[in-house]
Motif scaffolding. Structure first.
Motif, PDB file in Angstrom:
ATOM      1  N   LYS A  64       0.816  -1.203   0.000  1.00  0.00           N
ATOM      2  CA  LYS A  64       0.000   0.000   0.000  1.00  0.00           C
ATOM      3  C   LYS A  64       0.856   1.263   0.000  1.00  0.00           C
ATOM      4  O   LYS A  64       0.330   2.366  -0.049  1.00  0.00           O
ATOM      5  CB  LYS A  64      -0.916  -0.004   1.228  1.00  0.00           C
ATOM      6  N   ASN A  65       2.153   1.113   0.089  1.00  0.00           N
ATOM      7  CA  ASN A  65       3.041   2.263   0.214  1.00  0.00           C
ATOM      8  C   ASN A  65       4.075   2.303  -0.902  1.00  0.00           C
ATOM      9  O   ASN A  65       5.259   2.427  -0.659  1.00  0.00           O
ATOM     10  CB  ASN A  65       3.730   2.248   1.579  1.00  0.00           C
ATOM     11  N   ILE A  66       3.617   2.164  -2.124  1.00  0.00           N
ATOM     12  CA  ILE A  66       4.466   2.252  -3.306  1.00  0.00           C
ATOM     13  C   ILE A  66       4.081   3.518  -4.062  1.00  0.00           C
ATOM     14  O   ILE A  66       2.911   3.740  -4.361  1.00  0.00           O
ATOM     15  CB  ILE A  66       4.293   1.029  -4.227  1.00  0.00           C
ATOM     16  N   PHE A  67       5.075   4.343  -4.370  1.00  0.00           N
ATOM     17  CA  PHE A  67       4.847   5.575  -5.107  1.00  0.00           C
ATOM     18  C   PHE A  67       5.701   5.535  -6.370  1.00  0.00           C
ATOM     19  O   PHE A  67       6.587   4.703  -6.510  1.00  0.00           O
ATOM     20  CB  PHE A  67       5.207   6.784  -4.245  1.00  0.00           C
ATOM     21  N   TYR A  68       5.429   6.465  -7.284  1.00  0.00           N
ATOM     22  CA  TYR A  68       6.205   6.492  -8.525  1.00  0.00           C
ATOM     23  C   TYR A  68       6.730   7.900  -8.788  1.00  0.00           C
ATOM     24  O   TYR A  68       6.005   8.886  -8.647  1.00  0.00           O
ATOM     25  CB  TYR A  68       5.358   6.003  -9.706  1.00  0.00           C
ATOM     26  N   ASN A  71       8.825   7.381 -13.613  1.00  0.00           N
ATOM     27  CA  ASN A  71       8.052   6.144 -13.487  1.00  0.00           C
ATOM     28  C   ASN A  71       8.788   5.033 -12.744  1.00  0.00           C
ATOM     29  O   ASN A  71       8.408   3.870 -12.820  1.00  0.00           O
ATOM     30  CB  ASN A  71       7.597   5.628 -14.860  1.00  0.00           C
ATOM     31  N   THR A  72       9.854   5.368 -12.028  1.00  0.00           N
ATOM     32  CA  THR A  72      10.537   4.368 -11.205  1.00  0.00           C
ATOM     33  C   THR A  72       9.890   4.339  -9.826  1.00  0.00           C
ATOM     34  O   THR A  72       9.467   5.377  -9.306  1.00  0.00           O
ATOM     35  CB  THR A  72      12.036   4.676 -11.065  1.00  0.00           C
ATOM     36  N   LYS A  87      13.092  -2.229  -7.377  1.00  0.00           N
ATOM     37  CA  LYS A  87      12.317  -3.216  -8.138  1.00  0.00           C
ATOM     38  C   LYS A  87      12.521  -4.621  -7.592  1.00  0.00           C
ATOM     39  O   LYS A  87      11.582  -5.420  -7.525  1.00  0.00           O
ATOM     40  CB  LYS A  87      12.701  -3.158  -9.626  1.00  0.00           C
ATOM     41  N   GLU A  88      13.756  -4.919  -7.206  1.00  0.00           N
ATOM     42  CA  GLU A  88      14.037  -6.252  -6.640  1.00  0.00           C
ATOM     43  C   GLU A  88      13.398  -6.377  -5.251  1.00  0.00           C
ATOM     44  O   GLU A  88      12.921  -7.450  -4.866  1.00  0.00           O
ATOM     45  CB  GLU A  88      15.547  -6.487  -6.549  1.00  0.00           C
TER      46      GLU A  88
END
Length: 251
Positions: A27-31, A35-36, A90-91
């Motif tokens: 729930k805590n992913i931003f861009y 776009n990374t 990403k990993e």
């Protein structure tokens, strides 16, 4: 100073692992604008490292991936800390363990100290200008590391950043080789400890992606050079961008 920075990298790594195993992580992913992805773990690690380095050496400025990147603000910095609080986001999101904490000290364009901590594996790589070490907590050893001059050729390439020019490069190699795909700055670490011999990079990287690995690899006897044969340089006064050109890291 090196011991303090190693401890700081490990503290940041433990905070990353708390996020890694948290059920709230997704729930805590931003861009970012390019776009990374960036996560809470990136920010928590960043805050820990910046606060810690400010206590270790308050006179040395800090450049982090997680801040403003207007190079005009840093042109007069001849000595500075360069950090990537979570290299391999990403990993991290793929949950394959191949992510690191990167901290390096730059003097006159040269990375003279490097620390890379892989918290999932609990392995620490670190170097001063002339020597490099690996500390494996799980197996209970710390040893000096150096590059390998074996005739067997093992290449390491990015797991998440393929590039068309890589195929051309591989077709030009006149010997048998094997390829290992790996995330984050662990590619530099594998070179430094002699597990692989070549890391060709054609796509863009930023200076915080490479500096700590560069320091460790050169201390272990390797080189990091651009495709026109020049040493990869981190002098902010000589750069127009924080983006690196392609390079070849090798033993």
């Amino acid at each position: 100073m090196l011991k303090k920075v190693c401890n700081l990298a490990q503290i940041a790594g433990h905070a990353i692992m708390d996020c890694y195993f948290s059920t709230k992580q997704s729930k805590n992913i931003f861009y970012k604008s390019d776009n990374t992805p960036v996560t809470d773990a990136d920010y928590k690690s960043n805050n820990i490292i910046k606060k810690g380095l400010s206590l270790i050496s308050p006179e040395i400025p800090i450049l982090s991936e997680e801040q403003s990147h207007n190079i005009k603000n840093y042109k007069n910095w001849h000595t500075y800390w360069l950090i990537d609080p979570l290299d391999g986001t990403k990993e991290f999101l793929k949950k394959n363990g191949e992510f690191t904490v990167n901290i390096s000290l730059i003097k006159k364009g040269i990375p003279v100290l490097g620390v890379i901590y892989a918290p999932f594996f609990d392995i620490l790589y670190f170097s001063n200008k002339k020597e490099a070490w690996k500390k494996n907590k799980k197996k209970g050893y710390t040893k000096k590391i150096s590059v390998s001059q074996t005739k067997k050729l093992l290449l390491v390439i990015s797991r998440s950043h393929p590039h068309k020019k890589l195929d051309i490069f591989l077709n030009q190699i006149n010997t048998n080789y094997k390829i290992k795909k790996l995330g984050s700055s662990l590619k530099f670490c594998y070179l430094a400890e002699g597990k692989v011999q070549i890391y060709p990079r054609f796509g863009n990287t930023f200076i915080w992606d490479t500096a700590a690995g560069h320091a460790i690899l050169t201390a272990a006897g390797g080189t990091v050079k651009t495709w026109d044969g020049k040493e990869l340089n981190y002098s902010l006064s000589q750069r127009s961008s924080l983006i690196n050109s392609g390079f070849l890291a090798s033993s």
